[in-house]
Design a protein around this motif. Structure first.
Motif, mmCIF file in Angstrom:
data_model
loop_
_atom_site.group_PDB
_atom_site.id
_atom_site.type_symbol
_atom_site.label_atom_id
_atom_site.label_comp_id
_atom_site.label_asym_id
_atom_site.label_seq_id
_atom_site.Cartn_x
_atom_site.Cartn_y
_atom_site.Cartn_z
ATOM 1 N N GLY A 1 0.781 -1.223 0.000
ATOM 2 C CA GLY A 1 0.000 0.000 0.000
ATOM 3 C C GLY A 1 0.810 1.268 0.000
ATOM 4 O O GLY A 1 0.234 2.369 -0.033
ATOM 5 N N GLU A 2 2.144 1.164 0.036
ATOM 6 C CA GLU A 2 2.997 2.343 0.059
ATOM 7 C C GLU A 2 3.924 2.338 -1.152
ATOM 8 O O GLU A 2 4.354 1.283 -1.616
ATOM 9 N N ALA A 3 4.232 3.535 -1.658
ATOM 10 C CA ALA A 3 5.064 3.658 -2.856
ATOM 11 C C ALA A 3 6.540 3.797 -2.529
ATOM 12 O O ALA A 3 7.379 3.756 -3.423
ATOM 13 N N PHE B 1 8.084 8.042 7.084
ATOM 14 C CA PHE B 1 6.702 8.426 7.345
ATOM 15 C C PHE B 1 6.719 9.202 8.665
ATOM 16 O O PHE B 1 7.358 8.780 9.627
ATOM 17 N N GLU B 2 6.027 10.311 8.720
ATOM 18 C CA GLU B 2 6.138 11.197 9.879
ATOM 19 C C GLU B 2 4.937 11.068 10.816
ATOM 20 O O GLU B 2 3.788 11.027 10.377
#
Length: 250
Positions: A198-200, A205-206
């Motif tokens: 689901g992530e590119a 990530f913050e």
């Protein structure tokens, strides 16, 4: 790495931030199963099982609340002595050069771990060795996830932050070279893993967290830095009288 924190284990446990609920929810959403988590460099257990009893902490979902079993490892027995004990969490004191056979015997069998986490310790690791260890115990992709993170310096307000950054910039000669990875938010680290489902991209990530501190707590947090102890061992007091007065006035 452990030796840098031996004299500050109590301060570290008392003043380091808890990690936010959203971070653990995000990680847990990326692992199909929630049977076993390995927290590397667990220290005093902030990620593995902290019970968040200090006033002002944001209540976070920790690994022990999301995974059936958690094992936290650290090269510092003193740090581990401050980690909270929970029924589904165990701690293992490991050598820096932990061989795979010991890893599989003392921590987790091959291919059995859903998530390996490294909270504010990634920059202390021998990364090629650690990557081999992580791959050996993680479930086959995409079912096993490696998550590493750090936190940036605290933000309070313009006046306090100005004093803080003056101190932090002056402290640079006393940090280990690895600290630059944190200042860079791990952006330049070689991370040879595919993005999670689901992530590119693999990050960063913050997320954000908050806690309330009085002046004493804030100064104790600074004394928990490895750089503070390194400076003190060289006869340098980073929190001299003028600096403490500046913090109090801010």
């Amino acid at each position: 790495m452990a030796n840098l924190f031996l004299n500050q284990a109590k301060q570290y446990a008392a003043t380091r931030p808890a990690y936010p609920m959203e971070l653990f929810e995000f990680i847990a959403s990326k692992t199909p199963r929630h049977d076993l988590a390995w927290d590397v460099g667990t220290g005093s257990g902030q990620a593995a099982a902290s019970q968040l009893t200090c006033p002002g902490l944001v209540a976070g979902l920790q690994l022990a609340k999301l995974y059936k079993d958690v094992v936290g490892t650290d090269t510092s027995a003193q740090q581990l002595s401050y980690a909270p004990r929970l029924p589904n969490t165990r701690y293992v004191h490991t050598p820096p050069d932990l061989p795979l056979e010991r890893l599989h015997a003392d921590v987790a069998p091959p291919g059995s771990v859903d998530v390996v986490t490294v909270a504010q310790a990634f920059h202390w690791l021998d990364l090629p060795r650690f990557y081999a260890q992580a791959r050996s115990v993680l479930r086959a992709a995409p079912h096993g996830v490696l998550a590493a993170w750090c936190y940036t310096e605290p933000r309070v307000g313009a006046a306090v932050d100005a004093v803080f950054w003056r101190l932090y910039n002056a402290s640079q000669p006393h940090w280990a070279p690895n600290r630059k990875m944190v200042d860079d938010e791990y952006r330049s680290v070689d991370f040879p893993f595919d993005p999670v489902v689901g992530e590119a991209h693999t990050g960063p990530f913050e997320f954000s967290t908050e806690r309330r501190m009085d002046l004493g707590d804030y100064l104790t947090y600074i004394t928990s830095w490895s750089a503070y102890q390194t400076a003190k061992d060289k006869g340098v007091e980073m929190l001299d009288e003028d600096t403490v007065k500046d913090f109090a006035a801010a």
